[in-house]
Design an enzyme around this catalytic site. Structure first.
Site, PDB file in Angstrom:
ATOM      1  N   TYR A  65       0.731  -1.080   0.052  1.00  0.00           N
ATOM      2  CA  TYR A  65      -0.005  -0.154  -0.032  1.00  0.00           C
ATOM      3  C   TYR A  65       0.796   1.121  -0.045  1.00  0.00           C
ATOM      4  O   TYR A  65       0.886   1.901  -1.057  1.00  0.00           O
ATOM      5  CB  TYR A  65      -0.849  -0.091   1.205  1.00  0.00           C
ATOM      6  CG  TYR A  65      -1.754   1.171   1.510  1.00  0.00           C
ATOM      7  CD1 TYR A  65      -2.691   1.691   0.139  1.00  0.00           C
ATOM      8  CD2 TYR A  65      -1.668   1.745   2.904  1.00  0.00           C
ATOM      9  CE1 TYR A  65      -3.450   2.735   0.714  1.00  0.00           C
ATOM     10  CE2 TYR A  65      -2.656   3.003   3.166  1.00  0.00           C
ATOM     11  CZ  TYR A  65      -3.318   3.356   2.052  1.00  0.00           C
ATOM     12  OH  TYR A  65      -4.091   4.520   2.325  1.00  0.00           O
ATOM     13  N   ASP A  74      12.538 -11.830  -0.819  1.00  0.00           N
ATOM     14  CA  ASP A  74      11.736 -11.858   0.431  1.00  0.00           C
ATOM     15  C   ASP A  74      13.020 -11.086   1.202  1.00  0.00           C
ATOM     16  O   ASP A  74      13.986 -11.565   1.434  1.00  0.00           O
ATOM     17  CB  ASP A  74      11.384 -12.951   0.826  1.00  0.00           C
ATOM     18  CG  ASP A  74      10.954 -13.095   2.189  1.00  0.00           C
ATOM     19  OD1 ASP A  74       9.895 -13.763   2.329  1.00  0.00           O
ATOM     20  OD2 ASP A  74      11.406 -12.540   3.173  1.00  0.00           O
ATOM     21  N   ASN A 128      10.001 -11.243  10.801  1.00  0.00           N
ATOM     22  CA  ASN A 128       9.906 -10.205   9.509  1.00  0.00           C
ATOM     23  C   ASN A 128      10.062  -8.929   9.673  1.00  0.00           C
ATOM     24  O   ASN A 128      10.916  -8.271   8.801  1.00  0.00           O
ATOM     25  CB  ASN A 128       8.286 -10.163   9.011  1.00  0.00           C
ATOM     26  CG  ASN A 128       7.997  -9.581   7.592  1.00  0.00           C
ATOM     27  OD1 ASN A 128       8.106 -10.212   6.676  1.00  0.00           O
ATOM     28  ND2 ASN A 128       7.907  -8.287   7.542  1.00  0.00           N
ATOM     29  N   TYR A 131       3.905  -5.027  17.689  1.00  0.00           N
ATOM     30  CA  TYR A 131       4.384  -4.284  16.498  1.00  0.00           C
ATOM     31  C   TYR A 131       5.028  -2.875  16.746  1.00  0.00           C
ATOM     32  O   TYR A 131       6.163  -2.869  15.863  1.00  0.00           O
ATOM     33  CB  TYR A 131       2.934  -3.751  15.908  1.00  0.00           C
ATOM     34  CG  TYR A 131       3.033  -2.871  14.633  1.00  0.00           C
ATOM     35  CD1 TYR A 131       3.861  -2.927  13.572  1.00  0.00           C
ATOM     36  CD2 TYR A 131       2.270  -1.476  14.930  1.00  0.00           C
ATOM     37  CE1 TYR A 131       3.949  -2.113  12.614  1.00  0.00           C
ATOM     38  CE2 TYR A 131       2.606  -0.705  13.925  1.00  0.00           C
ATOM     39  CZ  TYR A 131       3.212  -0.966  12.763  1.00  0.00           C
ATOM     40  OH  TYR A 131       3.453   0.034  11.721  1.00  0.00           O
ATOM     41  N   HIS A 142      -8.235  -1.602   9.338  1.00  0.00           N
ATOM     42  CA  HIS A 142      -8.116  -0.322   9.554  1.00  0.00           C
ATOM     43  C   HIS A 142      -9.377   0.586   9.631  1.00  0.00           C
ATOM     44  O   HIS A 142     -10.199  -0.009   8.539  1.00  0.00           O
ATOM     45  CB  HIS A 142      -6.873   0.391   8.879  1.00  0.00           C
ATOM     46  CG  HIS A 142      -5.735   0.063   9.102  1.00  0.00           C
ATOM     47  ND1 HIS A 142      -4.815  -0.663   8.370  1.00  0.00           N
ATOM     48  CD2 HIS A 142      -4.910   0.254  10.286  1.00  0.00           C
ATOM     49  CE1 HIS A 142      -3.607  -0.936   8.964  1.00  0.00           C
ATOM     50  NE2 HIS A 142      -3.884  -0.356  10.110  1.00  0.00           N
ATOM     51  N   ASP A 201      -4.654  -1.242  22.062  1.00  0.00           N
ATOM     52  CA  ASP A 201      -5.045   0.351  21.489  1.00  0.00           C
ATOM     53  C   ASP A 201      -4.795   1.350  22.655  1.00  0.00           C
ATOM     54  O   ASP A 201      -5.454   1.467  23.317  1.00  0.00           O
ATOM     55  CB  ASP A 201      -6.790   0.208  21.171  1.00  0.00           C
ATOM     56  CG  ASP A 201      -6.837  -0.003  19.543  1.00  0.00           C
ATOM     57  OD1 ASP A 201      -5.890  -0.132  18.773  1.00  0.00           O
ATOM     58  OD2 ASP A 201      -7.983  -0.672  19.514  1.00  0.00           O
TER      59      ASP A 201
END
Ligand code: UDP
Length: 323
Positions: free
Chosen positions: A11, A51, A96, A145, A193, A287
């Protein structure tokens, strides 16, 4: 400049490639197409399947490209970015997001590439006291994250010191919207999202949506976020690249609008277009109540300013999904 965009089929990566090509740079995209799409890559960019966690694969591509012309800079977008998923699968996120950055830096060092533009996140700040984040505020992530991005930021800084590299680290706030051509936008099988979910609900692509908690310590009880249009954000990357390459400097910059909107305000804004069928559900894990960028540094140092309002962001997402 010749730029390697890792994650350039995703994105934010694909939007940045569009801005780089508009600004006449030579772009090479490397992507494993795990969430990105081949047809999101600008036709004028060269594409390699690769990758970020695979040293041999990445090193081979750098060898081939460097033989043609060395890279002036690398941009990194190849990360996993979903907060609740990171809470459930932290090992995938460390592999990752952190191991991927280590491999990328090792390959850059191997081929003498001196400039890295890195996508980080407001999630590195955790739960800031008053909700407004400055670049030199304390970093205390509250989810895996944010932790993986903070670990990568630190790795990049240590490696830059050791190998004489420049870095531009961007801490993104909430990115949304689509390219004005409507050729690219946020297009995934599973969307998490708030803006695309609300727009999909308005367009009856989904029956209903939930607001995750209305008992936060905010004006209307729903979480407050700072939204930035993906094309504004992408343009900041071009400015950041020029800054570190031309001025031989490094920096960490927030990318947001400095304005906060609650989840309910987002839902109400989309409802002006078509009604949104929503209910209020429980809080979602990880959150923070409020995250708003202080964007002065990007403005002063890079000359960056956002051009597109929340209304415009929502409008472009609606047009993209209608198309
Ligand atoms: N949110 C929500 N319903 C949804 C998706 C998100 O209420 O279906 C809320 C979420 O709890 C958070 C805000 O919207 O308070 C922004 O979440 P998003 O996942 O868009 O971005 P994040 O801030 O987590 O990066």
């Amino acid at each position: 400049m010749k730029v390697c965009v890792i994650g350039g089929a995703g994105y934010i990566g694909s939007h940045t490639v569009y801005e780089l090509i508009d600004d006449h740079h030579e772009v090479v995209v490397i992507d494993n197409l795990s969430t990105g799409q081949r047809d999101a890559v600008h036709p004028k960019a060269k594409f390699h399947f690769g990758d970020i966690t695979n040293f041999e694969q990445l090193d081979e591509i750098f060898k081939e490209e460097t033989a043609l012309k060395p890279f002036d800079a690398v941009m990194h977008f190849a990360a996993k970015i979903v907060v609740p998923e990171s809470v459930e699968k932290p090992l995938d996120y460390y592999h990752n997001n952190v191991e991927g950055v280590r491999v990328m830096l090792a390959v850059m060092a191997n081929h003498g590439v001196k400039n890295i533009i890195f996508s980080s996140t407001a999630a590195v700040y955790g739960q800031p006291e008053n909700g407004v984040c400055k670049e030199d505020d304390e970093t205390k992530p509250i989810n895996p994250y944010g932790e993986t991005k903070l670990a990568s930021e630190k790795m990049i800084q240590w490696v830059s010191d050791a190998y004489d590299m420049n870095y531009c680290i961007f801490r993104y706030f909430n990115v949304a919207g689509a390219h004005e051509s409507l050729e690219i936008g946020l297009n995934r099988d599973v969307l998490t999202h708030i803006i695309p979910i609300t727009v999909q609900t308005a367009l009856k692509i989904r029956d209903e949506m939930s607001i995750f908690g209305n008992d936060y310590d905010t004006a209307d009880g729903t979480c407050v976020r700072d939204y930035i249009h993906v094309s504004d954000l992408a343009q900041a990357h071009v400015l950041g690249m020029k800054y570190i390459v031309n001025e031989n400097k490094s920096g960490i910059f927030n990318l947001g609008s400095s304005k906060g909107f609650s989840v309910l305000e987002v839902v109400n804004e989309v409802s002006k277009y078509k009604p949104v069928n929503y209910k209020v559900g429980p809080r979602r894990a990880g959150d923070p109540a409020m995250l708003i960028a202080s964007s002065n540094k990007a403005k002063e140092v890079l000359g960056f300013e956002t051009e597109r309002s929340l209304e415009k962001i929502i409008e472009s997402d609606i047009k993209y999904r209608e198309k």
